[in-house]
Motif scaffolding. Structure first.
Motif, PDB file in Angstrom:
ATOM      1  N   PRO A   1       0.825  -1.221   0.000  1.00 13.03           N
ATOM      2  CA  PRO A   1       0.000   0.000   0.000  1.00 13.03           C
ATOM      3  C   PRO A   1       0.859   1.270   0.000  1.00 13.03           C
ATOM      4  O   PRO A   1       0.504   2.259  -0.644  1.00 13.03           O
ATOM      5  N   SER A   2       1.990   1.236   0.698  1.00 12.09           N
ATOM      6  CA  SER A   2       2.882   2.390   0.738  1.00 12.09           C
ATOM      7  C   SER A   2       3.412   2.718  -0.658  1.00 12.09           C
ATOM      8  O   SER A   2       3.423   3.874  -1.083  1.00 12.09           O
ATOM      9  N   TRP A   3       3.862   1.696  -1.387  1.00 11.33           N
ATOM     10  CA  TRP A   3       4.391   1.897  -2.746  1.00 11.33           C
ATOM     11  C   TRP A   3       3.297   2.447  -3.654  1.00 11.33           C
ATOM     12  O   TRP A   3       3.509   3.408  -4.392  1.00 11.33           O
ATOM     13  N   LEU A   4       2.122   1.859  -3.596  1.00  8.90           N
ATOM     14  CA  LEU A   4       1.018   2.306  -4.435  1.00  8.90           C
ATOM     15  C   LEU A   4       0.698   3.773  -4.153  1.00  8.90           C
ATOM     16  O   LEU A   4       0.527   4.565  -5.077  1.00  8.90           O
ATOM     17  N   SER A   5       0.655   4.145  -2.884  1.00  8.45           N
ATOM     18  CA  SER A   5       0.364   5.536  -2.513  1.00  8.45           C
ATOM     19  C   SER A   5       1.404   6.491  -3.061  1.00  8.45           C
ATOM     20  O   SER A   5       1.071   7.581  -3.531  1.00  8.45           O
ATOM     21  N   ARG A   6       2.674   6.089  -3.005  1.00 10.95           N
ATOM     22  CA  ARG A   6       3.742   6.964  -3.503  1.00 10.95           C
ATOM     23  C   ARG A   6       3.707   7.083  -5.019  1.00 10.95           C
ATOM     24  O   ARG A   6       3.959   8.148  -5.568  1.00 10.95           O
ATOM     25  N   VAL A   7       3.363   6.005  -5.709  1.00 13.20           N
ATOM     26  CA  VAL A   7       3.267   6.059  -7.173  1.00 13.20           C
ATOM     27  C   VAL A   7       2.068   6.912  -7.588  1.00 13.20           C
ATOM     28  O   VAL A   7       2.160   7.716  -8.523  1.00 13.20           O
ATOM     29  N   VAL A   8       0.950   6.784  -6.894  1.00 13.53           N
ATOM     30  CA  VAL A   8      -0.256   7.552  -7.228  1.00 13.53           C
ATOM     31  C   VAL A   8       0.019   9.054  -7.176  1.00 13.53           C
ATOM     32  O   VAL A   8      -0.561   9.820  -7.950  1.00 13.53           O
ATOM     33  N   ARG A   9       0.919   9.483  -6.308  1.00 14.01           N
ATOM     34  CA  ARG A   9       1.257  10.921  -6.240  1.00 14.01           C
ATOM     35  C   ARG A   9       1.729  11.456  -7.587  1.00 14.01           C
ATOM     36  O   ARG A   9       1.589  12.643  -7.862  1.00 14.01           O
ATOM     37  N   LEU A  10       2.290  10.592  -8.430  1.00 11.77           N
ATOM     38  CA  LEU A  10       2.782  11.039  -9.737  1.00 11.77           C
ATOM     39  C   LEU A  10       1.642  11.516 -10.638  1.00 11.77           C
ATOM     40  O   LEU A  10       1.873  12.246 -11.600  1.00 11.77           O
ATOM     41  N   ALA A  11       0.417  11.127 -10.325  1.00 13.51           N
ATOM     42  CA  ALA A  11      -0.740  11.601 -11.088  1.00 13.51           C
ATOM     43  C   ALA A  11      -0.966  13.095 -10.879  1.00 13.51           C
ATOM     44  O   ALA A  11      -1.744  13.713 -11.605  1.00 13.51           O
ATOM     45  N   PHE A  12      -0.277  13.684  -9.894  1.00 12.74           N
ATOM     46  CA  PHE A  12      -0.477  15.082  -9.560  1.00 12.74           C
ATOM     47  C   PHE A  12       0.748  15.948  -9.869  1.00 12.74           C
ATOM     48  O   PHE A  12       0.868  17.054  -9.355  1.00 12.74           O
ATOM     49  N   LEU A  13       1.625  15.449 -10.735  1.00 16.70           N
ATOM     50  CA  LEU A  13       2.754  16.266 -11.183  1.00 16.70           C
ATOM     51  C   LEU A  13       2.243  17.410 -12.039  1.00 16.70           C
ATOM     52  O   LEU A  13       1.183  17.297 -12.676  1.00 16.70           O
TER      53      LEU A  13
ATOM     54  N   LEU B   1      11.270  10.148  -7.609  1.00 16.00           N
ATOM     55  CA  LEU B   1       9.959  10.768  -7.455  1.00 16.00           C
ATOM     56  C   LEU B   1       9.064  10.045  -6.463  1.00 16.00           C
ATOM     57  O   LEU B   1       8.138  10.643  -5.916  1.00 16.00           O
ATOM     58  N   VAL B   2       9.299   8.754  -6.241  1.00 14.00           N
ATOM     59  CA  VAL B   2       8.434   8.018  -5.310  1.00 14.00           C
ATOM     60  C   VAL B   2       9.026   7.905  -3.911  1.00 14.00           C
ATOM     61  O   VAL B   2       8.434   7.258  -3.058  1.00 14.00           O
ATOM     62  N   ARG B   3      10.157   8.559  -3.659  1.00 14.82           N
ATOM     63  CA  ARG B   3      10.666   8.621  -2.286  1.00 14.82           C
ATOM     64  C   ARG B   3       9.668   9.406  -1.447  1.00 14.82           C
ATOM     65  O   ARG B   3       9.020  10.335  -1.921  1.00 14.82           O
ATOM     66  N   THR B   4       9.545   9.062  -0.198  1.00 12.52           N
ATOM     67  CA  THR B   4       8.640   9.773   0.699  1.00 12.52           C
ATOM     68  C   THR B   4       9.013  11.252   0.739  1.00 12.52           C
ATOM     69  O   THR B   4      10.166  11.607   0.961  1.00 12.52           O
ATOM     70  N   GLY B   5       8.039  12.099   0.467  1.00 13.72           N
ATOM     71  CA  GLY B   5       8.249  13.545   0.512  1.00 13.72           C
ATOM     72  C   GLY B   5       8.979  14.122  -0.681  1.00 13.72           C
ATOM     73  O   GLY B   5       9.332  15.298  -0.672  1.00 13.72           O
ATOM     74  N   ALA B   6       9.196  13.346  -1.729  1.00 11.05           N
ATOM     75  CA  ALA B   6      10.000  13.811  -2.863  1.00 11.05           C
ATOM     76  C   ALA B   6       9.258  14.775  -3.778  1.00 11.05           C
ATOM     77  O   ALA B   6       9.883  15.598  -4.429  1.00 11.05           O
ATOM     78  N   VAL B   7       7.947  14.685  -3.839  1.00  9.62           N
ATOM     79  CA  VAL B   7       7.189  15.517  -4.763  1.00  9.62           C
ATOM     80  C   VAL B   7       6.410  16.572  -3.982  1.00  9.62           C
ATOM     81  O   VAL B   7       5.448  16.251  -3.281  1.00  9.62           O
ATOM     82  N   PRO B   8       6.833  17.831  -4.106  1.00  7.21           N
ATOM     83  CA  PRO B   8       6.090  18.887  -3.421  1.00  7.21           C
ATOM     84  C   PRO B   8       4.710  19.069  -4.062  1.00  7.21           C
ATOM     85  O   PRO B   8       4.514  18.763  -5.234  1.00  7.21           O
ATOM     86  N   LEU B   9       3.751  19.564  -3.298  1.00  7.05           N
ATOM     87  CA  LEU B   9       2.413  19.812  -3.828  1.00  7.05           C
ATOM     88  C   LEU B   9       2.399  20.969  -4.823  1.00  7.05           C
ATOM     89  O   LEU B   9       1.648  20.958  -5.788  1.00  7.05           O
ATOM     90  N   SER B  10       3.235  21.959  -4.599  1.00  4.41           N
ATOM     91  CA  SER B  10       3.284  23.152  -5.445  1.00  4.41           C
ATOM     92  C   SER B  10       3.935  22.837  -6.793  1.00  4.41           C
ATOM     93  O   SER B  10       5.055  22.343  -6.853  1.00  4.41           O
ATOM     94  N   TRP B  11       3.224  23.150  -7.880  1.00  5.16           N
ATOM     95  CA  TRP B  11       3.776  22.923  -9.210  1.00  5.16           C
ATOM     96  C   TRP B  11       5.018  23.784  -9.453  1.00  5.16           C
ATOM     97  O   TRP B  11       5.957  23.352 -10.103  1.00  5.16           O
ATOM     98  N   SER B  12       5.038  25.003  -8.908  1.00 10.85           N
ATOM     99  CA  SER B  12       6.220  25.844  -9.105  1.00 10.85           C
ATOM    100  C   SER B  12       7.428  25.255  -8.367  1.00 10.85           C
ATOM    101  O   SER B  12       8.555  25.313  -8.861  1.00 10.85           O
ATOM    102  N   GLU B  13       7.199  24.672  -7.188  1.00 14.42           N
ATOM    103  CA  GLU B  13       8.288  24.008  -6.458  1.00 14.42           C
ATOM    104  C   GLU B  13       8.747  22.762  -7.201  1.00 14.42           C
ATOM    105  O   GLU B  13       9.947  22.455  -7.247  1.00 14.42           O
ATOM    106  N   GLN B  14       7.834  22.013  -7.810  1.00 14.23           N
ATOM    107  CA  GLN B  14       8.197  20.867  -8.642  1.00 14.23           C
ATOM    108  C   GLN B  14       9.111  21.330  -9.780  1.00 14.23           C
ATOM    109  O   GLN B  14      10.123  20.702 -10.081  1.00 14.23           O
ATOM    110  N   GLY B  15       8.744  22.449 -10.400  1.00 10.94           N
ATOM    111  CA  GLY B  15       9.555  22.994 -11.494  1.00 10.94           C
ATOM    112  C   GLY B  15      10.934  23.393 -11.027  1.00 10.94           C
ATOM    113  O   GLY B  15      11.926  23.163 -11.721  1.00 10.94           O
ATOM    114  N   ARG B  16      11.015  23.976  -9.835  1.00 15.26           N
ATOM    115  CA  ARG B  16      12.319  24.389  -9.299  1.00 15.26           C
ATOM    116  C   ARG B  16      13.195  23.169  -9.046  1.00 15.26           C
ATOM    117  O   ARG B  16      14.368  23.144  -9.381  1.00 15.26           O
ATOM    118  N   LEU B  17      12.608  22.113  -8.478  1.00 12.76           N
ATOM    119  CA  LEU B  17      13.366  20.921  -8.149  1.00 12.76           C
ATOM    120  C   LEU B  17      13.725  20.071  -9.373  1.00 12.76           C
ATOM    121  O   LEU B  17      14.804  19.524  -9.460  1.00 12.76           O
TER     122      LEU B  17
END
Length: 130
Positions: A76-88, A110-126
């Motif tokens: 379940p942890s892996w699935l949850s982390r992969v699902v976050r990629l739907a919000f890039l 990208l699937v490390r815990t906390g690797a993907v910020p919610l903010s699209w601008s922060e995603q762009g910076r990283l």
């Protein structure tokens, strides 16, 4: 004629560096994009596909994360982390799809815990794809 007076060689200069991405050594430009990268990362594309598909199922509310994970053979942890990629961010997804994203952008990062910020601008910076 003009060709007789032209120099025998042409020199092009570009700021590039070698960088290690996982087990691969790549030549990247000053923005972190792989030089000569012409195709998208297949592993990352598969992860995006799974993320969008899993999110569609979860959003319908017909299945819980634990049940979906069991069916897919993942935790379940892996699935949850992969699902976050739907919000890039859409721009970052576009860069991933056309192979112009940062050479350092790996699905495993990208699937490390906390690797993907919610903010699209922060995603762009990283990740270079705001």
């Amino acid at each position: 004629s003009l060709a007789e007076h032209a120099p025998a060689t042409i020199t092009l200069t570009e700021q590039v560096r070698l960088t290690r991405t996982g087990m691969v050594l790549r030549l990247v430009d000053e923005k972190g994009c792989a030089v000569n990268q012409s195709s998208p990362d297949e592993t990352l594309l598969r992860m995006l596909g799974k993320a969008w598909g899993w999110w569609r199922e979860l959003a319908r509310g017909e299945v819980k994360i634990a049940e979906l994970a069991r069916r897919e053979g993942v935790t379940p942890s892996w699935l949850s982390r992969v699902v976050r990629l739907a919000f890039l961010s859409p721009t970052l997804v576009e860069h991933i799809l056309d192979g112009t994203g940062s050479a350092a952008l790996l699905g495993s990062d990208l699937v490390r815990t906390g690797a993907v910020p919610l903010s699209w601008s922060e995603q762009g910076r990283l990740y270079g794809g705001g």
